[in-house]
Design an enzyme around this catalytic site. Structure first.
Site, mmCIF file in Angstrom:
data_model
loop_
_atom_site.group_PDB
_atom_site.id
_atom_site.type_symbol
_atom_site.label_atom_id
_atom_site.label_comp_id
_atom_site.label_asym_id
_atom_site.label_seq_id
_atom_site.Cartn_x
_atom_site.Cartn_y
_atom_site.Cartn_z
ATOM 1 C CB SER A 208 -5.754 8.583 -11.407
ATOM 2 O OG SER A 208 -5.999 7.600 -11.976
ATOM 3 C CB ALA A 209 -10.704 8.015 -10.134
ATOM 4 C CB ALA A 211 -5.104 4.094 -13.228
ATOM 5 N N GLY A 212 -7.556 3.250 -11.499
ATOM 6 C CA GLY A 212 -8.579 2.311 -10.983
ATOM 7 C C GLY A 212 -9.766 2.085 -11.363
ATOM 8 C CD GLU A 230 -6.407 5.868 -1.464
ATOM 9 O OE1 GLU A 230 -7.143 7.058 -2.268
ATOM 10 O OE2 GLU A 230 -5.487 6.226 -1.239
#
EC number: 1.2.1.71
Length: 470
Positions: A208-209, A211-212, A230
């Protein structure tokens, strides 16, 4: 049950599928550091031979691994089999990519010496895998990293640890040296510890965004650690004038609802030119009603299985209701036949009249439809997102596609193909909140090794031609 035990469940039945003890990150990193020097010093041909052995082990376990993916990730068996094939095929693709992207180069050099560019591995790489492709996506990091000479610490999603364990077992059976590929069982705490550990030289993440972004923020002060992110997308699928509306409907369904919508490249927004809206919605709703949603191992085989768990199903149901409350008009209601299981029927909702459409990734079978007057308006609407992973155009002329391709901000841009149709021989990644310009797939070799420039002579030879006293 001990807090130190992680349990995995079959989303289709709710039955316990697997359990394992949380990993010791410090011990695993220490083992990786010990294993790395000799692994990196091995000839490339030997490392390639071992990853080919791994592919053979996966091939031998293909049937059982596909069934495990189907049960743990909730994928239809036919789709799980394609994932196992992708794991096997990734080896040859990665061998070719390493040769093409990181091949040795000879350069001109003075004094009869030599100059060259060669590549070196980073060291110990943390691979954090997602649940939607629990074998293929982490494997897409692991294989290129190993070929380059890195050692790998793989933490699968806490929702699909059994597949992760099965994948690492195939590396063990292929006779990889101890410490070269290790499994870290655990949840967010183990993931955070792995990311921040000083013995880790790189973090390769798919998820997920949120977490990234957290990973990126944690490592912002450590530029020496390679980070490849990613993070999915709020992907647009644009339909303009085309006589083939039945084919268009099939492409839409494939884009939005394959893997129960749990693909980072899935179409989230269907942007339709007014002139084809009515006829297209008729074809799309008719086809959507025919889709079988059912047991991943059932017969006849379903198009979709469940989403990953009940919490996810709850959130998606709430999101669909929120869109309706905000002014969206349901075209096909998102339904949950059994409130105790995470099966969802595909939901389609016209959100044209919602003023502030949420720019988020609804990771499931929800498709938002937006009507626009023309292609230029469609391109503007398609770019109305902070994400930028994939986008597709259905219909139009070559000139229309040229305009679409030139103006869309995404890392994958397709024409008359699904948003989730990506070539294994191409880079895979996006911009904005979709990634950090470290595309995976064929370009994974780029972040698994760094270039080293050298000038070399067999014996020292030098002169100073100016600036010396007589």
């Amino acid at each position: 049950m001990s807090d130190n035990v992680l349990i995995s469940y079959d989303p289709a039945t709710g039955e316990e599928l697997w359990q394992g003890t949380h990993g010791d990150v410090d011990a695993a990193v220490s083992a990786a550091r010990r294993a790395w020097p000799s692994w990196a010093a091995r000839p490339l041909a030997n490392r390639i031979e071992l990853v080919r052995r791994f592919a053979n082990e996966v091939r031998a376990e293909a049937e059982g691994l596909a069934e495990l993916i189907a049960r743990e990730a909730g994928k239809p068996l036919w789709e799980a089999k394609t994932e196992v094939d992708a794991v096997i095929n990734k080896v040859d693709i990665s061998v070719g990519a390493y040769a093409e992207r990181t091949g040795k180069k000879k350069l001109d050099s003075g004094l009869n010496g030599s100059a060259s560019v060669r590549h070196k591995p980073h060291g110990a790489m943390a691979v954090l895998g997602p649940y939607n492709f629990p074998a293929h996506l982490p494997n897409g990091h692991i294989i290129p990293a190993l070929i380059a000479g890195n050692v790998v610490l793989f933490k699968p999603s806490e929702k699909t640890p059994a597949v992760g364990a099965a994948l690492v077992e195939c590396f063990r059976k292929a006779s990889f040296p101890e410490g070269v590929v290790q499994l870290i069982v655990g949840g967010p705490d183990e993931g955070k510890e792995l990311v921040a550990h000083p013995g880790i030289d790189g973090v390769l993440f798919t998820g997920s965004a949120n977490a990234g972004i957290a990973i990126n923020r944690k490592l912002a002060a450590n530029p020496g650690k390679i980070v490849a992110l990613e993070m999915g997308g709020n992907n647009p699928l644009v339909v303009t004038n085309t006589p083939k509306l039945k084919d268009a409907a099939i492409l839409i369904v494939q884009s939005a609802f394959t893997t129960a919508g749990q693909r980072c490249t899935a179409a989230r927004r269907l942007i339709v030119i007014d002139s084809v809206y009515g006829a297209l919605m008729g074809e799309l709703t008719s086809l959507t009603k025919k889709l079988i949603v059912g047991d991943p191992l059932g017969e006849p085989q379903p198009f979709m299985g469940p989403v990953i768990d009940n919490d996810t199903a709850d959130r998606l149901s709430e999101s669909f209701l929120a869109l309706v409350t905000a002014g969206g008009k349901p075209i096909a209601h998102l339904r949950r036949p059994d409130p105790d299981k995470p099966f969802l029927t595909p939901g389609i909702i016209d959100t044209t009249d919602i003023e502030d459409r949420p720019d988020i990734e609804l990771f499931g079978p929800i498709l938002q439809v937006i009507r626009v007057p023309d292609l230029d308006s469609a391109i503007t609407e398609a770019n109305n997102t902070r994400f930028g992973l994939s986008a597709s155009l259905i219909g139009g002329s070559p000139e229309d596609y040229g305009r679409f391709w030139a103006n869309i901000r995404a890392g994958i841009i397709n024409w008359n193909r699904p948003t989730n149709g990506a070539s294994s021989g191409a880079p895979f990644g996006g911009i904005g909140l979709s990634g950090n310009h470290r595309p995976a797939a064929f370009y994974a070799a780029d972040y698994c090794a760094y270039p080293v420039a050298s000038t070399e002579m067999e014996q020292p030879r030098a002169t100073i031609g100016v600036g010396l006293k007589d």
